[in-house]
Design a protein around this motif. Structure first.
Motif, PDB file in Angstrom:
ATOM      1  N   PHE A 131       0.658  -1.083   0.046  1.00  0.00           N
ATOM      2  CA  PHE A 131       0.266  -0.171  -0.087  1.00  0.00           C
ATOM      3  C   PHE A 131       0.774   1.293   0.003  1.00  0.00           C
ATOM      4  O   PHE A 131       0.657   2.192   0.675  1.00  0.00           O
ATOM      5  CB  PHE A 131      -1.126  -0.043   1.242  1.00  0.00           C
ATOM      6  CG  PHE A 131      -2.215  -0.875   0.906  1.00  0.00           C
ATOM      7  CD1 PHE A 131      -3.073  -0.396   0.469  1.00  0.00           C
ATOM      8  CD2 PHE A 131      -2.224  -2.229   1.392  1.00  0.00           C
ATOM      9  CE1 PHE A 131      -4.393  -1.416   0.155  1.00  0.00           C
ATOM     10  CE2 PHE A 131      -3.310  -2.982   1.552  1.00  0.00           C
ATOM     11  CZ  PHE A 131      -4.464  -2.687   0.792  1.00  0.00           C
ATOM     12  N   GLU A 132       1.631   1.150  -0.892  1.00  0.00           N
ATOM     13  CA  GLU A 132       2.667   2.412  -1.142  1.00  0.00           C
ATOM     14  C   GLU A 132       1.945   3.662  -1.646  1.00  0.00           C
ATOM     15  O   GLU A 132       2.269   4.729  -1.592  1.00  0.00           O
ATOM     16  CB  GLU A 132       3.993   2.209  -1.847  1.00  0.00           C
ATOM     17  CG  GLU A 132       4.621   1.228  -0.868  1.00  0.00           C
ATOM     18  CD  GLU A 132       6.146   0.970  -1.864  1.00  0.00           C
ATOM     19  OE1 GLU A 132       7.202   1.465  -1.358  1.00  0.00           O
ATOM     20  OE2 GLU A 132       6.043  -0.157  -2.468  1.00  0.00           O
ATOM     21  N   ARG A 133       0.937   3.221  -2.447  1.00  0.00           N
ATOM     22  CA  ARG A 133       0.053   4.093  -3.009  1.00  0.00           C
ATOM     23  C   ARG A 133      -1.285   3.950  -2.645  1.00  0.00           C
ATOM     24  O   ARG A 133      -1.916   2.881  -2.872  1.00  0.00           O
ATOM     25  CB  ARG A 133      -0.001   3.894  -4.684  1.00  0.00           C
ATOM     26  CG  ARG A 133       1.604   3.750  -5.172  1.00  0.00           C
ATOM     27  CD  ARG A 133       1.666   3.882  -6.712  1.00  0.00           C
ATOM     28  NE  ARG A 133       1.073   2.430  -7.049  1.00  0.00           N
ATOM     29  CZ  ARG A 133       1.758   1.337  -7.268  1.00  0.00           C
ATOM     30  NH1 ARG A 133       3.111   1.219  -6.747  1.00  0.00           N
ATOM     31  NH2 ARG A 133       1.152  -0.030  -7.504  1.00  0.00           N
ATOM     32  N   GLY A 134      -1.918   4.880  -2.142  1.00  0.00           N
ATOM     33  CA  GLY A 134      -3.212   5.189  -1.699  1.00  0.00           C
ATOM     34  C   GLY A 134      -3.871   4.039  -0.498  1.00  0.00           C
ATOM     35  O   GLY A 134      -4.622   3.322  -0.654  1.00  0.00           O
ATOM     36  N   TYR A 135      -3.041   4.330   0.578  1.00  0.00           N
ATOM     37  CA  TYR A 135      -3.249   3.193   1.937  1.00  0.00           C
ATOM     38  C   TYR A 135      -4.821   3.460   2.282  1.00  0.00           C
ATOM     39  O   TYR A 135      -5.154   4.590   2.302  1.00  0.00           O
ATOM     40  CB  TYR A 135      -2.331   3.635   2.863  1.00  0.00           C
ATOM     41  CG  TYR A 135      -2.722   2.915   4.050  1.00  0.00           C
ATOM     42  CD1 TYR A 135      -2.313   1.395   4.220  1.00  0.00           C
ATOM     43  CD2 TYR A 135      -3.458   3.175   5.167  1.00  0.00           C
ATOM     44  CE1 TYR A 135      -2.311   0.470   5.313  1.00  0.00           C
ATOM     45  CE2 TYR A 135      -3.548   2.496   6.193  1.00  0.00           C
ATOM     46  CZ  TYR A 135      -3.108   1.221   6.552  1.00  0.00           C
ATOM     47  OH  TYR A 135      -3.467   0.612   7.469  1.00  0.00           O
ATOM     48  N   ASP A 136      -5.546   2.359   2.680  1.00  0.00           N
ATOM     49  CA  ASP A 136      -6.629   2.601   3.337  1.00  0.00           C
ATOM     50  C   ASP A 136      -6.776   1.378   4.595  1.00  0.00           C
ATOM     51  O   ASP A 136      -6.394   0.334   4.126  1.00  0.00           O
ATOM     52  CB  ASP A 136      -7.820   2.416   2.533  1.00  0.00           C
ATOM     53  CG  ASP A 136      -9.276   2.276   2.909  1.00  0.00           C
ATOM     54  OD1 ASP A 136      -9.474   1.172   3.282  1.00  0.00           O
ATOM     55  OD2 ASP A 136      -9.878   3.101   2.990  1.00  0.00           O
ATOM     56  N   GLY A 137      -7.184   1.727   5.760  1.00  0.00           N
ATOM     57  CA  GLY A 137      -6.835   0.909   6.606  1.00  0.00           C
ATOM     58  C   GLY A 137      -7.815  -0.492   6.457  1.00  0.00           C
ATOM     59  O   GLY A 137      -7.436  -1.567   7.066  1.00  0.00           O
ATOM     60  N   VAL A 138      -9.161  -0.177   5.941  1.00  0.00           N
ATOM     61  CA  VAL A 138     -10.009  -1.327   5.985  1.00  0.00           C
ATOM     62  C   VAL A 138      -9.297  -2.257   4.643  1.00  0.00           C
ATOM     63  O   VAL A 138      -9.368  -3.475   5.035  1.00  0.00           O
ATOM     64  CB  VAL A 138     -11.236  -0.816   5.655  1.00  0.00           C
ATOM     65  CG1 VAL A 138     -12.361  -2.013   5.437  1.00  0.00           C
ATOM     66  CG2 VAL A 138     -11.864   0.028   6.975  1.00  0.00           C
ATOM     67  N   ALA A 139      -8.950  -1.554   3.974  1.00  0.00           N
ATOM     68  CA  ALA A 139      -8.571  -2.410   2.662  1.00  0.00           C
ATOM     69  C   ALA A 139      -7.392  -3.203   3.016  1.00  0.00           C
ATOM     70  O   ALA A 139      -6.907  -4.449   2.596  1.00  0.00           O
ATOM     71  CB  ALA A 139      -8.186  -1.530   1.447  1.00  0.00           C
ATOM     72  N   ALA A 140      -6.474  -2.733   3.889  1.00  0.00           N
ATOM     73  CA  ALA A 140      -5.158  -3.362   4.271  1.00  0.00           C
ATOM     74  C   ALA A 140      -5.576  -4.687   5.099  1.00  0.00           C
ATOM     75  O   ALA A 140      -4.936  -5.583   4.952  1.00  0.00           O
ATOM     76  CB  ALA A 140      -4.405  -2.472   5.122  1.00  0.00           C
ATOM     77  N   GLN A 141      -6.650  -4.694   6.112  1.00  0.00           N
ATOM     78  CA  GLN A 141      -7.087  -5.471   6.754  1.00  0.00           C
ATOM     79  C   GLN A 141      -7.823  -6.481   6.053  1.00  0.00           C
ATOM     80  O   GLN A 141      -7.762  -7.822   6.255  1.00  0.00           O
ATOM     81  CB  GLN A 141      -7.973  -5.089   7.929  1.00  0.00           C
ATOM     82  CG  GLN A 141      -7.502  -4.289   9.223  1.00  0.00           C
ATOM     83  CD  GLN A 141      -7.875  -4.846  10.303  1.00  0.00           C
ATOM     84  OE1 GLN A 141      -8.981  -4.920  10.719  1.00  0.00           O
ATOM     85  NE2 GLN A 141      -6.900  -5.149  11.292  1.00  0.00           N
ATOM     86  N   MET A 142      -8.527  -6.288   5.162  1.00  0.00           N
ATOM     87  CA  MET A 142      -9.148  -7.216   4.205  1.00  0.00           C
ATOM     88  C   MET A 142      -8.248  -7.917   3.306  1.00  0.00           C
ATOM     89  O   MET A 142      -8.368  -9.265   3.012  1.00  0.00           O
ATOM     90  CB  MET A 142     -10.194  -6.538   3.145  1.00  0.00           C
ATOM     91  CG  MET A 142     -11.467  -5.911   3.875  1.00  0.00           C
ATOM     92  SD  MET A 142     -12.558  -7.129   4.716  1.00  0.00           S
ATOM     93  CE  MET A 142     -11.841  -6.868   6.333  1.00  0.00           C
TER      94      MET A 142
END
Length: 254
Positions: free
Chosen positions: A134-145
């Motif tokens: 997620f070096e581009r456009g990090y999102d916490g929920v997307a990271a967990q998913m």
């Protein structure tokens, strides 16, 4: 008498699972960062599981001290609304919620069952093959998913001796939800805490699977109900691709 290793065993569902088995007189090994939260009677191994080096140390310590582990229970989670990178250069959610589970799953000496408390088969989330950190456009929920999908694939590819691999989504449980939240996500978490099942209820399906593991090499459950492995979340091709990515990442840290 059982010997259990529980990550995330100082908070929430991991702590309740540890308490359950301590009451039975079993040997419980907790891996966590906060020594002050260790339950009396549990054996605490203090470690930051977001670090590959710490996982490798923990694995060596457990294999030396507890060569016959009946159950490895993977519960450690930590939500981050803002992107964070470990001192080893890995995005923190991927490091803690997938990479640590990969290392422990493959590193312990033939546990009887591995119970990975994640989110099997949930039809949202994906592996961001072009940008897994997620070096581009990090999102916490997307990271967990993404971590959840990675754990599905970890189970799909796992094969080690006698060990059975169980993936379980506990459903809405009023657990600790440790993390660093922005205002909107914090409000959602408070709602989950109000309406989720009590932790003592939420762990019951997990306890049942530890006590009586399915016979299949891999199985997946939502709140104790089995779900089909005939689903893209358990794609062997994607599992092999993630395995290659993981090996490359770990080799870069060797």
């Amino acid at each position: 008498m059982k010997t259990l290793v529980i990550t995330g065993g100082t908070d929430g569902m991991g702590r309740e699972l540890a308490r359950t088995y301590l009451r039975r007189g079993d040997t419980v090994v907790i891996v966590g960062r906060d020594k002050d939260k260790a339950l009396p009677g549990a054996h605490l191994i203090a470690a930051d599981l977001s670090l590959v080096s710490e996982n490798r140390r923990v694995i060596a310590e457990i294999n030396a001290a507890y060569p016959a582990v009946d159950a490895l229970v993977l519960c450690a989670r930590y939500f981050r609304s803002a992107r964070s990178v470990t001192s080893e250069g890995i995005e923190a959610t991927f490091a803690l919620e997938y990479l640590s589970r990969h290392l422990l799953s493959h590193g312990l000496t033939d546990p009887g069952v591995i119970v990975n408390v994640s989110g099997p088969g949930v039809p949202i989330g994906r592996i961001h093959w072009d940008d897994p950190m997620f070096e581009r456009g990090y999102d916490g929920v997307a990271a967990q998913m993404q971590a959840g999908r990675a754990n599905d694939l970890l189970g799909t590819a796992f094969s080690a001796g006698r060990t059975r691999y169980v993936l379980i989504n506990p459903g809405p449980v009023s657990t600790a939800f440790r993390g660093e939240y922005d205002a909107a996500t914090a409000a959602h978490v408070e709602s989950l805490k109000r309406y989720g099942a009590p932790v003592a209820e939420g762990v019951k399906p997990i306890v049942a699977l530890i006590d009586d593991p399915p016979g299949a090499p891999l199985s997946a459950f939502t709140q104790g109900r089995p779900i089909s492995l005939d689903h893209p979340s358990f794609s062997p091709e994607a599992a092999a691709r993630l395995g290659d990515l993981t090996r490359h990442l770990l080799n870069s840290l060797a």
